[in-house]
Design a protein around this motif. Sequence first.
Motif, PDB file in Angstrom:
ATOM      1  N   SER A  47     -27.168  38.491  63.786  1.00  0.00           N
ATOM      2  CA  SER A  47     -27.005  37.172  64.386  1.00  0.00           C
ATOM      3  C   SER A  47     -27.032  36.121  63.299  1.00  0.00           C
ATOM      4  O   SER A  47     -27.496  36.360  62.183  1.00  0.00           O
ATOM      5  CB  SER A  47     -28.109  36.907  65.418  1.00  0.00           C
ATOM      6  OG  SER A  47     -29.388  36.918  64.797  1.00  0.00           O
ATOM      7  N   LYS A  67     -12.623  33.271  65.817  1.00  0.00           N
ATOM      8  CA  LYS A  67     -13.306  34.504  66.208  1.00  0.00           C
ATOM      9  C   LYS A  67     -14.090  35.058  65.029  1.00  0.00           C
ATOM     10  O   LYS A  67     -13.807  34.772  63.856  1.00  0.00           O
ATOM     11  CB  LYS A  67     -12.308  35.555  66.693  1.00  0.00           C
ATOM     12  CG  LYS A  67     -11.323  36.018  65.625  1.00  0.00           C
ATOM     13  CD  LYS A  67     -10.358  37.057  66.169  1.00  0.00           C
ATOM     14  CE  LYS A  67      -9.359  37.515  65.085  1.00  0.00           C
ATOM     15  NZ  LYS A  67      -8.424  38.544  65.594  1.00  0.00           N
ATOM     16  N   GLU A  69     -15.676  38.930  63.700  1.00  0.00           N
ATOM     17  CA  GLU A  69     -15.614  40.378  63.897  1.00  0.00           C
ATOM     18  C   GLU A  69     -16.663  41.061  63.044  1.00  0.00           C
ATOM     19  O   GLU A  69     -16.956  40.620  61.929  1.00  0.00           O
ATOM     20  CB  GLU A  69     -14.232  40.920  63.504  1.00  0.00           C
ATOM     21  CG  GLU A  69     -13.061  40.303  64.254  1.00  0.00           C
ATOM     22  CD  GLU A  69     -11.740  40.690  63.607  1.00  0.00           C
ATOM     23  OE1 GLU A  69     -11.158  41.707  64.014  1.00  0.00           O
ATOM     24  OE2 GLU A  69     -11.310  39.963  62.685  1.00  0.00           O
ATOM     25  N   LEU A  89     -16.127  45.194  66.477  1.00  0.00           N
ATOM     26  CA  LEU A  89     -16.656  44.319  67.521  1.00  0.00           C
ATOM     27  C   LEU A  89     -16.122  42.910  67.291  1.00  0.00           C
ATOM     28  O   LEU A  89     -16.078  42.439  66.141  1.00  0.00           O
ATOM     29  CB  LEU A  89     -18.186  44.305  67.502  1.00  0.00           C
ATOM     30  CG  LEU A  89     -18.887  45.654  67.701  1.00  0.00           C
ATOM     31  CD1 LEU A  89     -20.386  45.496  67.518  1.00  0.00           C
ATOM     32  CD2 LEU A  89     -18.579  46.225  69.080  1.00  0.00           C
ATOM     33  N   LYS A  91     -16.075  38.725  68.760  1.00  0.00           N
ATOM     34  CA  LYS A  91     -16.595  37.665  69.622  1.00  0.00           C
ATOM     35  C   LYS A  91     -15.778  36.399  69.388  1.00  0.00           C
ATOM     36  O   LYS A  91     -15.542  36.014  68.235  1.00  0.00           O
ATOM     37  CB  LYS A  91     -18.076  37.400  69.349  1.00  0.00           C
ATOM     38  CG  LYS A  91     -18.998  38.504  69.862  1.00  0.00           C
ATOM     39  CD  LYS A  91     -20.445  38.121  69.723  1.00  0.00           C
ATOM     40  CE  LYS A  91     -21.354  39.232  70.266  1.00  0.00           C
ATOM     41  NZ  LYS A  91     -21.212  39.424  71.709  1.00  0.00           N
ATOM     42  N   GLU A  92     -15.355  35.787  70.483  1.00  0.00           N
ATOM     43  CA  GLU A  92     -14.617  34.526  70.392  1.00  0.00           C
ATOM     44  C   GLU A  92     -15.606  33.378  70.224  1.00  0.00           C
ATOM     45  O   GLU A  92     -16.539  33.227  71.014  1.00  0.00           O
ATOM     46  CB  GLU A  92     -13.774  34.314  71.646  1.00  0.00           C
ATOM     47  CG  GLU A  92     -12.690  35.360  71.859  1.00  0.00           C
ATOM     48  CD  GLU A  92     -11.597  35.274  70.822  1.00  0.00           C
ATOM     49  OE1 GLU A  92     -11.410  34.174  70.236  1.00  0.00           O
ATOM     50  OE2 GLU A  92     -10.921  36.304  70.592  1.00  0.00           O
ATOM     51  N   LEU A  93     -15.390  32.578  69.194  1.00  0.00           N
ATOM     52  CA  LEU A  93     -16.263  31.438  68.943  1.00  0.00           C
ATOM     53  C   LEU A  93     -15.710  30.150  69.537  1.00  0.00           C
ATOM     54  O   LEU A  93     -16.479  29.260  69.921  1.00  0.00           O
ATOM     55  CB  LEU A  93     -16.475  31.258  67.435  1.00  0.00           C
ATOM     56  CG  LEU A  93     -17.124  32.430  66.698  1.00  0.00           C
ATOM     57  CD1 LEU A  93     -17.255  32.108  65.216  1.00  0.00           C
ATOM     58  CD2 LEU A  93     -18.488  32.767  67.289  1.00  0.00           C
ATOM     59  N   TYR A 105     -21.101  27.315  64.831  1.00  0.00           N
ATOM     60  CA  TYR A 105     -21.057  28.226  65.979  1.00  0.00           C
ATOM     61  C   TYR A 105     -22.106  29.324  65.787  1.00  0.00           C
ATOM     62  O   TYR A 105     -22.256  29.878  64.691  1.00  0.00           O
ATOM     63  CB  TYR A 105     -19.679  28.882  66.112  1.00  0.00           C
ATOM     64  CG  TYR A 105     -18.539  27.909  66.302  1.00  0.00           C
ATOM     65  CD1 TYR A 105     -18.227  27.404  67.560  1.00  0.00           C
ATOM     66  CD2 TYR A 105     -17.767  27.512  65.213  1.00  0.00           C
ATOM     67  CE1 TYR A 105     -17.173  26.523  67.732  1.00  0.00           C
ATOM     68  CE2 TYR A 105     -16.710  26.627  65.376  1.00  0.00           C
ATOM     69  CZ  TYR A 105     -16.419  26.134  66.636  1.00  0.00           C
ATOM     70  OH  TYR A 105     -15.390  25.257  66.803  1.00  0.00           O
ATOM     71  N   PHE A 107     -23.520  33.159  66.597  1.00  0.00           N
ATOM     72  CA  PHE A 107     -22.994  34.480  66.957  1.00  0.00           C
ATOM     73  C   PHE A 107     -24.134  35.476  67.027  1.00  0.00           C
ATOM     74  O   PHE A 107     -25.184  35.299  66.394  1.00  0.00           O
ATOM     75  CB  PHE A 107     -21.924  34.947  65.959  1.00  0.00           C
ATOM     76  CG  PHE A 107     -22.452  35.310  64.597  1.00  0.00           C
ATOM     77  CD1 PHE A 107     -22.891  36.607  64.299  1.00  0.00           C
ATOM     78  CD2 PHE A 107     -22.505  34.353  63.587  1.00  0.00           C
ATOM     79  CE1 PHE A 107     -23.371  36.938  63.046  1.00  0.00           C
ATOM     80  CE2 PHE A 107     -22.975  34.677  62.329  1.00  0.00           C
ATOM     81  CZ  PHE A 107     -23.409  35.968  62.055  1.00  0.00           C
ATOM     82  N   ASP A 108     -23.931  36.536  67.796  1.00  0.00           N
ATOM     83  CA  ASP A 108     -24.956  37.574  67.963  1.00  0.00           C
ATOM     84  C   ASP A 108     -24.277  38.882  68.337  1.00  0.00           C
ATOM     85  O   ASP A 108     -23.599  38.961  69.364  1.00  0.00           O
ATOM     86  CB  ASP A 108     -25.955  37.152  69.040  1.00  0.00           C
ATOM     87  CG  ASP A 108     -27.073  38.184  69.219  1.00  0.00           C
ATOM     88  OD1 ASP A 108     -27.221  39.049  68.335  1.00  0.00           O
ATOM     89  OD2 ASP A 108     -27.796  38.105  70.231  1.00  0.00           O
ATOM     90  N   PHE A 109     -24.463  39.891  67.491  1.00  0.00           N
ATOM     91  CA  PHE A 109     -24.032  41.258  67.801  1.00  0.00           C
ATOM     92  C   PHE A 109     -25.308  42.059  68.043  1.00  0.00           C
ATOM     93  O   PHE A 109     -26.078  42.306  67.106  1.00  0.00           O
ATOM     94  CB  PHE A 109     -23.212  41.863  66.663  1.00  0.00           C
ATOM     95  CG  PHE A 109     -21.879  41.194  66.449  1.00  0.00           C
ATOM     96  CD1 PHE A 109     -20.802  41.503  67.259  1.00  0.00           C
ATOM     97  CD2 PHE A 109     -21.705  40.272  65.432  1.00  0.00           C
ATOM     98  CE1 PHE A 109     -19.566  40.898  67.070  1.00  0.00           C
ATOM     99  CE2 PHE A 109     -20.479  39.664  65.225  1.00  0.00           C
ATOM    100  CZ  PHE A 109     -19.410  39.968  66.053  1.00  0.00           C
TER     101      PHE A 109
END
Length: 370
Positions: A47, A67, A69, A89, A91-93, A105, A107-109
């Motif tokens: 994250s 995005k 990845e 993986l 994620k759209e930001l 922005y 993010f978190d995977f």
Amino acid sequence: MSFFGFGQSAEIDIILDGAATRRTAEVKTEDGKKERLFLFFDGESLSGKVNITLKRPGYKLEHQGIKIEFLGQIELYYDRGNHHEFTSLVKELARPGELHHNTSYDFDFNQVEKPYEVYTGTNVKLRYFLRVTVVRRLTDLVKELDLAVHTLSSYPEMNSSIKMEVGIEDSLHIEFEYNKSKYHLKDVIVGKIYFLLVRIKIRHMEIAIIRRETTGSGPNVFNENETIAKYEIMDGSPVRGESIPIRVFLAGYDLTPTMRDINKKFSVRYYLNLVLVDEEERRYFKQQEITLWRKGDRIRKSLQMAPVPVTTPTNGENDQVQAFEKIPTPVSEEASPVDSSPENAPLKVAPLEDAPREDSFVEDVPTEDA
């Protein structure tokens, strides 16, 4: 510099949560240098923040979406155009629009699977990285951040010693023994060489750790050998009944865990190579595969296991005499330090695989440095 409004109009930064306290590890680059990367483990979350800074005040950045990845990728050097992804993986930001000021922005995977360890070899590279892409009509803005990943294994339940009698018919019979067949990366190889019959004049004896990298499949298989360490364990001719001790410390060398058939693309195996040189400069060798694995400095309570006694069978091989094989001049040595493992992280611990035994002298040995 930007001409007619084209060029890099913004800077992208990827800031990981806990970066100030996160451990790092040295990873070899393709040019042989070392770089320090943030260290992660299988099952650990990623994250942080993506900061986009506009280079010119008052300038608006039009985009078709932003995005991030997380990618795990294998690249074979003889097939540079193709990247084989085993983890992907996205994620759209942000949706398509305009940026009028500096923007951040999150993010978190969550609990990301990272099944393999990072590796940079002679013919192959396995890497993990975060990639941020600002999609534009002409040229995308892209920022990548490479990460180090280590894989941890549990203590092997069966870790038998390696014991074998080998020799040259009617000239030399020796018995060699190593205390284990599986070693962690900070371990010590302990063994001995016992001379049962000596009828040739031996000048010296040495032991080497060889890394064998195998890439490709079928008829397109490439094997590269590299000598990681080499020790002279005897100087001068031995006599019957003499015993030579062996003690090799692994902590100071650039080693990775044994990697077998990684995503059906490559393997990395390690061998102990015992070499005898007689007074006529003839060289004889015997190779034995060992398994290397990585353990953590501190394992979470939920992962702790009761210690398992180590058995030391003789593998039923000490009653069989085998012949040495001549080899050319051995490769030279190269060494570099290895980083330690994590103190605490939500880890997944993989069991060790059994290493196949080397019972014959058909294995080749490298003739020059990889």
